[in-house]
Design a protein around this motif. Structure first.
Motif, PDB file in Angstrom:
ATOM      1  N   ALA A 173       0.829  -1.205   0.000  1.00  8.52           N
ATOM      2  CA  ALA A 173       0.000   0.000   0.000  1.00  8.52           C
ATOM      3  C   ALA A 173       0.866   1.260   0.000  1.00  8.52           C
ATOM      4  O   ALA A 173       0.530   2.256  -0.648  1.00  8.52           O
ATOM      5  CB  ALA A 173      -0.938  -0.002   1.207  1.00  8.52           C
ATOM      6  N   LEU A 174       1.982   1.205   0.722  1.00 11.47           N
ATOM      7  CA  LEU A 174       2.864   2.363   0.808  1.00 11.47           C
ATOM      8  C   LEU A 174       3.554   2.651  -0.516  1.00 11.47           C
ATOM      9  O   LEU A 174       3.456   3.755  -1.066  1.00 11.47           O
ATOM     10  CB  LEU A 174       3.928   2.133   1.887  1.00 11.47           C
ATOM     11  N   PHE A 175       4.252   1.656  -1.020  1.00 12.71           N
ATOM     12  CA  PHE A 175       5.161   1.924  -2.128  1.00 12.71           C
ATOM     13  C   PHE A 175       4.519   1.772  -3.498  1.00 12.71           C
ATOM     14  O   PHE A 175       5.089   2.201  -4.499  1.00 12.71           O
ATOM     15  CB  PHE A 175       6.406   1.052  -1.995  1.00 12.71           C
ATOM     16  N   LEU A 176       3.326   1.171  -3.559  1.00 18.10           N
ATOM     17  CA  LEU A 176       2.564   1.222  -4.802  1.00 18.10           C
ATOM     18  C   LEU A 176       1.760   2.506  -4.886  1.00 18.10           C
ATOM     19  O   LEU A 176       1.157   2.794  -5.922  1.00 18.10           O
ATOM     20  CB  LEU A 176       1.617   0.019  -4.902  1.00 18.10           C
ATOM     21  N   GLY A 177       1.760   3.271  -3.784  1.00 19.09           N
ATOM     22  CA  GLY A 177       1.000   4.519  -3.761  1.00 19.09           C
ATOM     23  C   GLY A 177       1.433   5.489  -4.827  1.00 19.09           C
ATOM     24  O   GLY A 177       0.622   6.280  -5.333  1.00 19.09           O
ATOM     25  N   ILE A 178       2.713   5.458  -5.203  1.00 22.81           N
ATOM     26  CA  ILE A 178       3.193   6.395  -6.214  1.00 22.81           C
ATOM     27  C   ILE A 178       2.510   6.143  -7.555  1.00 22.81           C
ATOM     28  O   ILE A 178       2.446   7.026  -8.408  1.00 22.81           O
ATOM     29  CB  ILE A 178       4.731   6.307  -6.344  1.00 22.81           C
ATOM     30  N   LEU A 179       1.967   4.930  -7.739  1.00 26.62           N
ATOM     31  CA  LEU A 179       1.224   4.604  -8.964  1.00 26.62           C
ATOM     32  C   LEU A 179      -0.282   4.787  -8.790  1.00 26.62           C
ATOM     33  O   LEU A 179      -1.041   4.580  -9.740  1.00 26.62           O
ATOM     34  CB  LEU A 179       1.522   3.161  -9.386  1.00 26.62           C
ATOM     35  N   LEU A 180      -0.717   5.120  -7.559  1.00 20.72           N
ATOM     36  CA  LEU A 180      -2.105   5.420  -7.206  1.00 20.72           C
ATOM     37  C   LEU A 180      -3.036   4.213  -7.372  1.00 20.72           C
ATOM     38  O   LEU A 180      -3.477   3.626  -6.383  1.00 20.72           O
ATOM     39  CB  LEU A 180      -2.634   6.627  -7.994  1.00 20.72           C
ATOM     40  N   LEU A 233      -0.646   7.013  -1.003  1.00 26.79           N
ATOM     41  CA  LEU A 233      -1.426   7.843  -1.933  1.00 26.79           C
ATOM     42  C   LEU A 233      -0.967   9.298  -1.900  1.00 26.79           C
ATOM     43  O   LEU A 233      -0.974   9.981  -2.930  1.00 26.79           O
ATOM     44  CB  LEU A 233      -2.909   7.743  -1.585  1.00 26.79           C
ATOM     45  N   LYS A 234      -0.545   9.761  -0.734  1.00 28.30           N
ATOM     46  CA  LYS A 234      -0.015  11.126  -0.656  1.00 28.30           C
ATOM     47  C   LYS A 234       1.253  11.250  -1.488  1.00 28.30           C
ATOM     48  O   LYS A 234       1.464  12.256  -2.176  1.00 28.30           O
ATOM     49  CB  LYS A 234       0.267  11.492   0.800  1.00 28.30           C
ATOM     50  N   LEU A 235       2.099  10.208  -1.450  1.00 27.36           N
ATOM     51  CA  LEU A 235       3.309  10.203  -2.272  1.00 27.36           C
ATOM     52  C   LEU A 235       2.942  10.219  -3.752  1.00 27.36           C
ATOM     53  O   LEU A 235       3.536  10.965  -4.545  1.00 27.36           O
ATOM     54  CB  LEU A 235       4.143   8.966  -1.945  1.00 27.36           C
ATOM     55  N   GLY A 236       1.962   9.392  -4.138  1.00 24.77           N
ATOM     56  CA  GLY A 236       1.540   9.366  -5.533  1.00 24.77           C
ATOM     57  C   GLY A 236       0.945  10.683  -5.990  1.00 24.77           C
ATOM     58  O   GLY A 236       1.207  11.143  -7.112  1.00 24.77           O
ATOM     59  N   TRP A 237       0.171  11.317  -5.116  1.00 26.30           N
ATOM     60  CA  TRP A 237      -0.439  12.590  -5.492  1.00 26.30           C
ATOM     61  C   TRP A 237       0.608  13.695  -5.614  1.00 26.30           C
ATOM     62  O   TRP A 237       0.430  14.643  -6.389  1.00 26.30           O
ATOM     63  CB  TRP A 237      -1.516  12.981  -4.498  1.00 26.30           C
ATOM     64  N   THR A 238       1.705  13.563  -4.872  1.00 25.97           N
ATOM     65  CA  THR A 238       2.794  14.540  -4.998  1.00 25.97           C
ATOM     66  C   THR A 238       3.365  14.526  -6.409  1.00 25.97           C
ATOM     67  O   THR A 238       3.784  15.562  -6.930  1.00 25.97           O
ATOM     68  CB  THR A 238       3.907  14.236  -3.974  1.00 25.97           C
ATOM     69  N   LEU A 239       3.374  13.345  -7.036  1.00 22.73           N
ATOM     70  CA  LEU A 239       3.837  13.258  -8.421  1.00 22.73           C
ATOM     71  C   LEU A 239       2.886  13.984  -9.361  1.00 22.73           C
ATOM     72  O   LEU A 239       3.309  14.613 -10.328  1.00 22.73           O
ATOM     73  CB  LEU A 239       3.957  11.780  -8.830  1.00 22.73           C
TER      74      LEU A 239
END
Length: 336
Positions: A173-180, A233-239
């Motif tokens: 959940a954490l590290f796939l978050g960058i892909l949303l 998801l916050k990491l993904g949204w930062t992208l």
């Protein structure tokens, strides 16, 4: 060798070494700089001892190196202090800053799981659509798979197993978050599992047993999953939306925050794993087991909103103070 000229040329680096040696707390870059300057000054001292008849110069540089050596050694001892700062400041502060994201994930997760549970409990078509059998007594009945899952293995081994499994789910959940979307998929599948289990237990008239076995460890465990999903998801949204910073700088900043949360969640999931391994299958009265889980959950929320809120506000206030001082200094230089 012109000793005076040599000493004059090195004076700035020696002054910087003296400055860093006297500071109370160093950043990572400053600590690296201190070590580099110490090594360079040690070589310079050896050269001076070979060429300089000036004992005052040699003695002064030797004393400076002694202070620098003591500061470096103290920095290594301070590593344990940094571990303490991680658990009392950095980790809870990052949890607090991401609170809106993981609270939103938690609300969506519980809404989906509840909706699925009601659907499965009240609709034969829903169970058929999900590939579930009409007779699920082997799962939902007294002594069924839902209950024996928590007691069929030794407590220690089971606690280690669930800790590893939950850490894996949280890491996804954490590290796939960058892909949303992959992170949303992981969270949905977990909500589906919880919802289907609750629906089947409700259909069997055993919803009390469901909550009796899920809540002791599930409150903290699911909160950790929500935190992982929200941070990812916050990491993904930062992208997608880096704000006022460049995309690279914003991702680097949020990536560090995500890594901090990932490391801290290992400890949180260890606690939930111990509860699931030793408390959930303990045979103690249901109210006692749920009470232990509730205390763990309240302790975590207090950790986030009291300790984390205080640490985040202190850091933000310090940042604003430094920014104001820098702006004032720039204005003064412009006026000069």
């Amino acid at each position: 060798m012109d000793v005076d000229a040599y000493a004059y040329a090195q004076r700035r680096s020696w002054d910087r070494l003296a400055e860093l040696s006297g500071r109370g707390r160093l950043s990572g870059a400053e600590a690296d700089e201190l070590v580099t300057l110490y090594r360079r000054a040690s070589q310079q001292l050896a050269r001076l001892q070979s060429h300089s008849p000036d004992p005052e110069l040699v003695g002064g540089l030797s004393a400076l190196l002694a202070r620098a050596r003591a500061r470096i050694l103290r920095g290594r001892i301070d590593a344990w202090r940094e571990v303490g700062r991680f658990w009392t400041e950095r980790f809870p502060a990052e949890l607090y800053r991401a609170r809106g994201w993981w609270a939103g994930v938690g609300a969506a997760f519980l809404t989906v799981a509840t909706g699925l549970a009601v659907w499965v409990a009240n609709s034969t078509d829903a169970r058929h659509l999900l590939g579930l059998h009409d007779d699920n007594g082997d799962l939902t009945g007294p002594g069924g798979a839902f209950e024996t899952y928590y007691s069929e293995h030794p407590h220690g081994a089971f606690a280690a197993h669930v800790w590893t499994n939950n850490a894996w789910v949280s890491a996804l959940a954490l590290f796939l978050g960058i892909l949303l979307l992959p992170a949303v998929s992981v969270l949905f599948m977990n909500a589906l599992n919880v919802g289907v289990s609750a629906g089947l237990m409700a259909d069997a008239g055993r919803l009390d047993a469901f909550f009796g076995f899920i809540l002791p460890h599930g409150m903290l465990e699911l909160t950790a999953v929500f935190v992982a999903g929200g941070a990812g998801l916050k990491l993904g949204w930062t992208l997608v939306d880096p704000g006022r910073q460049s995309r690279g700088r914003a991702l680097a900043r949020q990536g560090r925050a995500t890594a901090t949360i990932a490391l801290g969640l290992v400890g949180v999931l260890l606690v939930s794993g111990l509860i699931e391994g030793f408390v959930t299958p303990s045979g103690w009265p249901t109210v006692v087991r749920i009470g232990i889980g509730a205390l763990a959950e309240l302790a975590f929320l207090g950790y986030v909103f009291v300790l984390g809120g205080r640490a985040a506000r202190a850091h933000d206030d310090a940042g604003r103070t430094v920014g104001a001082e820098s702006e004032q200094s720039a204005t003064t230089r412009s006026a000069g």
